[in-house]
Write a protein that holds these residues in place. Sequence first.
Motif, PDB file in Angstrom:
ATOM      1  N   UNK A 232       0.823  -1.197   0.000  1.00 37.86           N
ATOM      2  CA  UNK A 232       0.000   0.000   0.000  1.00 37.86           C
ATOM      3  C   UNK A 232       0.864   1.256   0.000  1.00 37.86           C
ATOM      4  N   UNK A 233       0.335   2.313  -0.574  1.00 37.30           N
ATOM      5  CA  UNK A 233       0.988   3.612  -0.472  1.00 37.30           C
ATOM      6  C   UNK A 233       0.849   4.119   0.968  1.00 37.30           C
ATOM      7  N   UNK A 234       1.569   5.178   1.274  1.00 31.32           N
ATOM      8  CA  UNK A 234       1.592   5.690   2.643  1.00 31.32           C
ATOM      9  C   UNK A 234       0.205   6.064   3.147  1.00 31.32           C
ATOM     10  N   UNK A 235      -0.643   6.599   2.253  1.00 31.91           N
ATOM     11  CA  UNK A 235      -1.981   7.017   2.695  1.00 31.91           C
ATOM     12  C   UNK A 235      -3.007   5.889   2.634  1.00 31.91           C
ATOM     13  N   UNK A 236      -2.598   4.698   2.192  1.00 32.21           N
ATOM     14  CA  UNK A 236      -3.503   3.563   2.155  1.00 32.21           C
ATOM     15  C   UNK A 236      -4.537   3.606   1.054  1.00 32.21           C
ATOM     16  N   UNK A 237      -4.351   4.509   0.082  1.00 26.76           N
ATOM     17  CA  UNK A 237      -5.339   4.657  -0.996  1.00 26.76           C
ATOM     18  C   UNK A 237      -4.759   4.312  -2.366  1.00 26.76           C
ATOM     19  N   UNK A 238      -3.664   3.605  -2.355  1.00 28.89           N
ATOM     20  CA  UNK A 238      -3.064   3.172  -3.607  1.00 28.89           C
ATOM     21  C   UNK A 238      -2.247   1.915  -3.391  1.00 28.89           C
ATOM     22  N   UNK A 239      -1.955   1.232  -4.495  1.00 25.51           N
ATOM     23  CA  UNK A 239      -1.195  -0.021  -4.434  1.00 25.51           C
ATOM     24  C   UNK A 239      -0.076   0.003  -5.453  1.00 25.51           C
ATOM     25  N   UNK A 240       1.067  -0.533  -5.029  1.00 16.96           N
ATOM     26  CA  UNK A 240       2.198  -0.724  -5.930  1.00 16.96           C
ATOM     27  C   UNK A 240       2.633  -2.181  -5.909  1.00 16.96           C
ATOM     28  N   UNK A 241       3.234  -2.593  -7.015  1.00 19.59           N
ATOM     29  CA  UNK A 241       3.844  -3.915  -7.135  1.00 19.59           C
ATOM     30  C   UNK A 241       5.322  -3.687  -7.464  1.00 19.59           C
ATOM     31  N   UNK A 242       6.190  -3.569  -6.443  1.00 16.85           N
ATOM     32  CA  UNK A 242       7.589  -3.170  -6.669  1.00 16.85           C
ATOM     33  C   UNK A 242       8.349  -4.083  -7.621  1.00 16.85           C
ATOM     34  N   UNK A 243       7.980  -5.362  -7.684  1.00 19.51           N
ATOM     35  CA  UNK A 243       8.703  -6.281  -8.567  1.00 19.51           C
ATOM     36  C   UNK A 243       8.278  -6.137 -10.023  1.00 19.51           C
ATOM     37  N   UNK A 244       7.153  -5.463 -10.269  1.00 20.15           N
ATOM     38  CA  UNK A 244       6.622  -5.376 -11.628  1.00 20.15           C
ATOM     39  C   UNK A 244       6.872  -4.026 -12.284  1.00 20.15           C
ATOM     40  N   UNK A 245       6.929  -2.948 -11.495  1.00 21.45           N
ATOM     41  CA  UNK A 245       7.188  -1.619 -12.047  1.00 21.45           C
ATOM     42  C   UNK A 245       7.627  -0.690 -10.925  1.00 21.45           C
ATOM     43  N   UNK A 246       8.201   0.463 -11.279  1.00 21.71           N
ATOM     44  CA  UNK A 246       8.682   1.395 -10.241  1.00 21.71           C
ATOM     45  C   UNK A 246       7.543   1.905  -9.355  1.00 21.71           C
ATOM     46  N   UNK A 247       7.892   2.213  -8.126  1.00 23.04           N
ATOM     47  CA  UNK A 247       6.901   2.743  -7.191  1.00 23.04           C
ATOM     48  C   UNK A 247       6.359   4.080  -7.677  1.00 23.04           C
ATOM     49  N   UNK A 248       5.056   4.284  -7.527  1.00 22.01           N
ATOM     50  CA  UNK A 248       4.409   5.554  -7.840  1.00 22.01           C
ATOM     51  C   UNK A 248       3.838   6.114  -6.538  1.00 22.01           C
ATOM     52  N   UNK A 249       3.991   7.408  -6.276  1.00 22.42           N
ATOM     53  CA  UNK A 249       3.545   7.970  -4.990  1.00 22.42           C
ATOM     54  C   UNK A 249       2.084   7.677  -4.663  1.00 22.42           C
ATOM     55  N   UNK A 250       1.192   7.798  -5.655  1.00 22.76           N
ATOM     56  CA  UNK A 250      -0.227   7.522  -5.416  1.00 22.76           C
ATOM     57  C   UNK A 250      -0.605   6.082  -5.714  1.00 22.76           C
ATOM     58  N   UNK A 251       0.376   5.281  -6.185  1.00 23.15           N
ATOM     59  CA  UNK A 251       0.120   3.897  -6.528  1.00 23.15           C
ATOM     60  C   UNK A 251      -0.154   3.709  -8.007  1.00 23.15           C
ATOM     61  N   UNK A 252       0.245   2.575  -8.537  1.00 22.48           N
ATOM     62  CA  UNK A 252      -0.091   2.262  -9.918  1.00 22.48           C
ATOM     63  C   UNK A 252      -1.577   1.943 -10.046  1.00 22.48           C
ATOM     64  N   UNK A 253      -2.174   1.468  -8.975  1.00 28.70           N
ATOM     65  CA  UNK A 253      -3.633   1.436  -8.844  1.00 28.70           C
ATOM     66  C   UNK A 253      -3.964   2.431  -7.748  1.00 28.70           C
ATOM     67  N   UNK A 254      -4.733   3.442  -8.061  1.00 28.43           N
ATOM     68  CA  UNK A 254      -4.968   4.541  -7.135  1.00 28.43           C
ATOM     69  C   UNK A 254      -6.457   4.817  -6.970  1.00 28.43           C
ATOM     70  N   UNK A 255      -6.930   4.798  -5.724  1.00 30.27           N
ATOM     71  CA  UNK A 255      -8.317   5.166  -5.459  1.00 30.27           C
ATOM     72  C   UNK A 255      -8.549   6.629  -5.801  1.00 30.27           C
ATOM     73  N   UNK A 256      -7.518   7.474  -5.612  1.00 31.62           N
ATOM     74  CA  UNK A 256      -7.651   8.879  -6.003  1.00 31.62           C
ATOM     75  C   UNK A 256      -8.019   8.996  -7.476  1.00 31.62           C
ATOM     76  N   UNK A 257      -7.291   8.267  -8.330  1.00 29.47           N
ATOM     77  CA  UNK A 257      -7.543   8.335  -9.772  1.00 29.47           C
ATOM     78  C   UNK A 257      -8.927   7.787 -10.126  1.00 29.47           C
ATOM     79  N   UNK A 258      -9.330   6.710  -9.433  1.00 31.03           N
ATOM     80  CA  UNK A 258     -10.653   6.124  -9.693  1.00 31.03           C
ATOM     81  C   UNK A 258     -11.753   7.121  -9.335  1.00 31.03           C
ATOM     82  N   UNK A 259     -11.602   7.771  -8.186  1.00 32.03           N
ATOM     83  CA  UNK A 259     -12.621   8.725  -7.753  1.00 32.03           C
ATOM     84  C   UNK A 259     -12.603   9.990  -8.609  1.00 32.03           C
ATOM     85  N   UNK A 260     -11.424  10.389  -9.070  1.00 27.33           N
ATOM     86  CA  UNK A 260     -11.345  11.529  -9.993  1.00 27.33           C
ATOM     87  C   UNK A 260     -12.083  11.206 -11.289  1.00 27.33           C
TER      88      UNK A 260
END
Length: 218
Positions: free
Chosen positions: A51-79
Amino acid sequence: MLPDDNRIIDVRFDEQGLLLRQTDGRVLALPIADTSPLHKATPEQRREWVLTEDGRGMNWPALWPLAPDGMVSVWAIEQDALYEHALARLQQVHRDLSALPPDERELVALWRMEAGINNGGFMQFFCNWGEETCHLAIEALGRVGAQGTRQCLNDMLNVAAHYGETEEMVSLSDLPGMLPPDERDRPYALDQAFWKYPESLAKAVVRHYAPRVASHTG
């Protein structure tokens, strides 16, 4: 519940994609695109999420670089949901932007900005939607506190002012050649700056507009 308080508490995969259960009990179902690294990942690799620090995103470190909001991001979904709501309302008023309330007008302008610049650069956005929509997006960026993105868009608009000095009909690809020689690389440089997203625009948009839209529709 404020957006920041609604975190991911459980993650599952099924045949259709990814299921995210949140603090408020909602479950977000997300299809996995064929182009996503998750599509070809093994079950073991899929389980190696963080999980990202705020718990609203997910990263898969072995598959791609970390993204601050997550490669899957609830922020982006809600936007995206806010944008879809505003665009649906625009259809209801027969695409008359002036008929929408201010919040929805601003969301439409922000969607047009992101869709246009991310697809073909600032000049595509500007030529498709014009100066009025550009100014509306600049105002909205200031309202949500996205000052870096706002400055970038404002700089783009200042460069575009050079294009108003001719009445000739030219193609989009010809426009950079109309600038003074020392300014011809400026549009692409500004596009690059925008694509880096100086701040989390999705987070800023959701924090500002989600409670306001909910109060209008609730």
